[in-house]
Design a protein around this motif. Structure first.
Motif, PDB file in Angstrom:
ATOM      1  N   ARG B 203       0.901  -1.075   0.030  1.00  0.00           N
ATOM      2  CA  ARG B 203      -0.117   0.047  -0.165  1.00  0.00           C
ATOM      3  C   ARG B 203       1.146   1.198   0.321  1.00  0.00           C
ATOM      4  N   GLU B 204       2.157   1.213   0.666  1.00  0.00           N
ATOM      5  CA  GLU B 204       2.805   2.344   0.842  1.00  0.00           C
ATOM      6  C   GLU B 204       3.243   3.071  -0.645  1.00  0.00           C
ATOM      7  N   PHE B 267      -5.079   8.474   1.598  1.00  0.00           N
ATOM      8  CA  PHE B 267      -5.006   8.120   3.029  1.00  0.00           C
ATOM      9  C   PHE B 267      -5.924   7.020   3.112  1.00  0.00           C
ATOM     10  N   ASN B 270      -7.707   2.773   9.650  1.00  0.00           N
ATOM     11  CA  ASN B 270      -8.497   1.627  10.044  1.00  0.00           C
ATOM     12  C   ASN B 270      -9.559   2.104  11.271  1.00  0.00           C
ATOM     13  N   ARG B 279      -6.364   4.041  13.302  1.00  0.00           N
ATOM     14  CA  ARG B 279      -4.871   4.437  12.734  1.00  0.00           C
ATOM     15  C   ARG B 279      -5.053   4.952  11.376  1.00  0.00           C
ATOM     16  N   CYS B 280      -4.389   5.991  10.843  1.00  0.00           N
ATOM     17  CA  CYS B 280      -4.338   6.606   9.707  1.00  0.00           C
ATOM     18  C   CYS B 280      -3.089   6.328   8.952  1.00  0.00           C
ATOM     19  N   THR B 281      -3.206   5.902   7.868  1.00  0.00           N
ATOM     20  CA  THR B 281      -1.756   5.908   6.981  1.00  0.00           C
ATOM     21  C   THR B 281      -2.061   6.914   5.848  1.00  0.00           C
ATOM     22  N   THR B 283      -1.389   6.901   2.333  1.00  0.00           N
ATOM     23  CA  THR B 283      -0.745   6.016   1.162  1.00  0.00           C
ATOM     24  C   THR B 283      -0.316   6.769  -0.014  1.00  0.00           C
ATOM     25  N   ASP B 292      -0.600  16.567   4.725  1.00  0.00           N
ATOM     26  CA  ASP B 292      -0.789  15.101   4.873  1.00  0.00           C
ATOM     27  C   ASP B 292      -1.360  15.013   6.488  1.00  0.00           C
ATOM     28  N   CYS B 296      -4.914  13.541   7.993  1.00  0.00           N
ATOM     29  CA  CYS B 296      -4.976  12.567   8.834  1.00  0.00           C
ATOM     30  C   CYS B 296      -5.476  12.873  10.304  1.00  0.00           C
ATOM     31  N   ARG B 319     -10.938   4.395   2.879  1.00  0.00           N
ATOM     32  CA  ARG B 319      -9.971   4.872   1.679  1.00  0.00           C
ATOM     33  C   ARG B 319     -10.420   6.241   1.304  1.00  0.00           C
TER      34      ARG B 319
END
Lengths: 176, 330
Positions: B203-204, B267, B270, B279-281, B283, B292, B296, B319
């Motif tokens: 995903r990253e 982003f 979860n 959790r926020c990632t 992407t 960013d 988040c 997403r």
């Protein structure tokens, strides 16, 4: 002798009429003005001027009917010219965007700050439109008559004022 | 479109004043469905009403009982005026001193800002700001790009459509429309969304473009597998933020505006089975940390309706993406 008597009589009658107006409208009018200019002292000053002008008119033309709309129109004009006189001061970098954080922190302590902060950032004709309708309870058509414009223009100004209010509210929500 | 937006402004005003007819409300809704600017600026009908409720609440809470006549008797009108004028002169003098300090640092500064009443304390504050050069420097670029000029476009990363489905809805799509279409999508699409949600591929590294190509090139085997996991008879409702897509409102730090920061941040969040973000990632990074972070932060503040499978909530992955660009809105 007759003439003097007549004049005093007109004078007392005018006094009574304006007294009645003061009793009925002073609270509404002063509250409206306080929101417009953001300052209680100035609001009282302007309301006094309005009632004084009303008294002069009633005395000079006893036949003339003074409505609440007239009072609000005079008050709005008074507030706008007050703000215009103050404009040189408003221009100075009390500039909210430049020093936004400082502003928010020191205004947050004051009560009912959100609304007043938003109103302070509005052009005066937008503040007048939103205050006349939502605060004083006039419809957009009545407010348009008071402000000497069209109902659609009032709605547009209300919308822009609402937009600013929303921005300020979102900013405050962000702070928390 | 400009004309329609001007019309929408009047309609929004009518709604704000509770004067709009049903036709006018309908016209406003129709315009919002196609105009992302207006929905961002004014909000939907409920939102307008909520905003206006602040005014009526303030009016109802007003307790000031002024007495115009008493005030007049305490000080004569002329006296009040004189005092008022003296006060104004003193304030103007003080401010002039503060202004001189600022103008000497930056002579072409002429920002007109409406402000609430000026007190002596304000004047002192101005003077203090003027003496602190690093503050001024820090704030200088902010004027080059006023606060309102950064436009955030909420665009949805549409991972969830089958290859045959029409291209992703334009960014202007209203949240309700989007969610409605999700709810009504055919079984094959549900299957695809399952693939997307389950596949743990890197995903990253994904960009939005990569996501889109991957989506069209999903291998049939995987699709078949996901069909096996969730037969089409199972009803799946996907995760979405409560309050629609407008529930996530990123507000980048002011420096983003002065730096002209633009870009797209994708982003994923979860979300546990209670709908709380865990959790926020990021992407796909926009290239600006402030953007960013803002995304988040906003995403973690929102609450979500978790994905449900047969009505049973499960931990899920939401997403989404935001595009920041500078706009020429007033």
């Amino acid at each position: 002798m007759d003439e003097v008597y007549l004049r005093t009589d007109e004078g007392t009658r005018a006094q009574a009429r304006v007294d009645a107006m003061v009793r009925e409208y002073q609270t509404k009018l002063a509250r409206y003005l306080r929101r417009m200019v953001g300052d209680a002292e100035a609001a009282l000053d302007i309301s006094q001027d309005v009632f004084l002008a009303a008294f002069r008119i009633v005395k000079a033309e006893p036949e003339r009917e003074l409505t609440a709309g007239w009072l609000y129109r005079a008050a709005t004009n008074g507030a706008i010219s007050f703000l215009r006189r103050k404009k040189i001061v408003r221009m100075l970098p009390l500039d909210r965007d430049v020093d936004r954080n400082a502003w928010r922190i020191d205004e947050r302590s004051a009560a009912s700050v959100d609304l007043q902060a938003a109103l302070g950032r509005l052009p005066s004709e937008q503040a007048a439109a939103v205050m006349l309708t939502s605060y004083a309870g006039y419809s957009s058509r009545e407010a348009a008559e008071i402000l000497g414009t069209s109902a659609d223009a009032v709605r547009q100004r209300v919308c822009r004022a609402m937009r600013m209010l929303r921005t300020v509210m979102l900013e405050n929500a962000e702070d928390r | 479109m400009t004309g329609e937006c001007a019309r929408a402004e009047i309609l929004a005003g009518a709604i704000a004043l509770n004067e709009a007819s049903d036709d006018e409300r309908e016209a406003y809704r129709r315009h919002l469905a196609v105009c992302v600017r207006c929905i961002a600026a004014f909000g939907g009908e409920r939102e307008i009403e909520r905003t206006m409720a602040v005014l009526s609440a303030a009016r109802d809470a007003e307790s000031w009982q002024p007495d115009v006549r008493v005030a007049g008797r305490a000080r004569t009108l002329a006296g009040r005026r004189l005092i008022g004028r003296l006060g104004a002169t003193a304030t103007a003098l003080l401010l002039a001193v503060g202004a001189y300090a600022i103008f000497s640092v930056n002579s072409n500064r002429a920002v007109v800002q409406p402000a609430s009443p000026v007190t002596v304390a304000d004047a002192v504050k101005v003077a203090r700001v003027a003496r602190s050069p690093e503050r001024i420097r820090a704030h200088l670029p902010a004027r080059a790009l006023p606060h309102d000029r950064l436009v955030v476009v909420h665009n949805v990363v549409t991972l969830k459509r089958a290859p045959v489905a029409p291209p992703p809805a334009p960014v202007a799509a209203r949240p309700s429309v989007r969610h409605a279409s999700q709810a009504a999508k055919p079984a094959s699409e549900i299957a695809d969304s399952t693939v997307a949600a389950l596949s743990p591929s890197a995903r990253e590294k994904r960009s939005i473009a990569a996501l889109r190509t991957q989506q069209t090139a999903a291998p049939p085997a995987e699709r078949a597998e996901s069909l096996a996991v969730f037969p089409s008879s199972v009803s799946i409702r996907d995760v979405f933020p409560l309050g629609g897509e407008n529930a996530i409102v990123p507000r980048p730090a002011p420096i983003a505006y002065s730096e002209n920061a633009t870009g797209t941040t994708a982003f994923e969040v979860n979300v546990d089975e209670r709908g709380v973000p865990v959790r926020c990632t990021i992407t796909k990074a926009s290239g600006y940390l402030v953007l960013d972070e803002a995304v988040c932060r906003a995403a973690m503040r929102a609450r979500y309706s978790p994905r449900t499978i047969d009505g049973r909530p499960v931990p899920s992955l939401y997403r989404d993406a935001f595009t920041f660009r500078t706009g020429d809105e007033q």
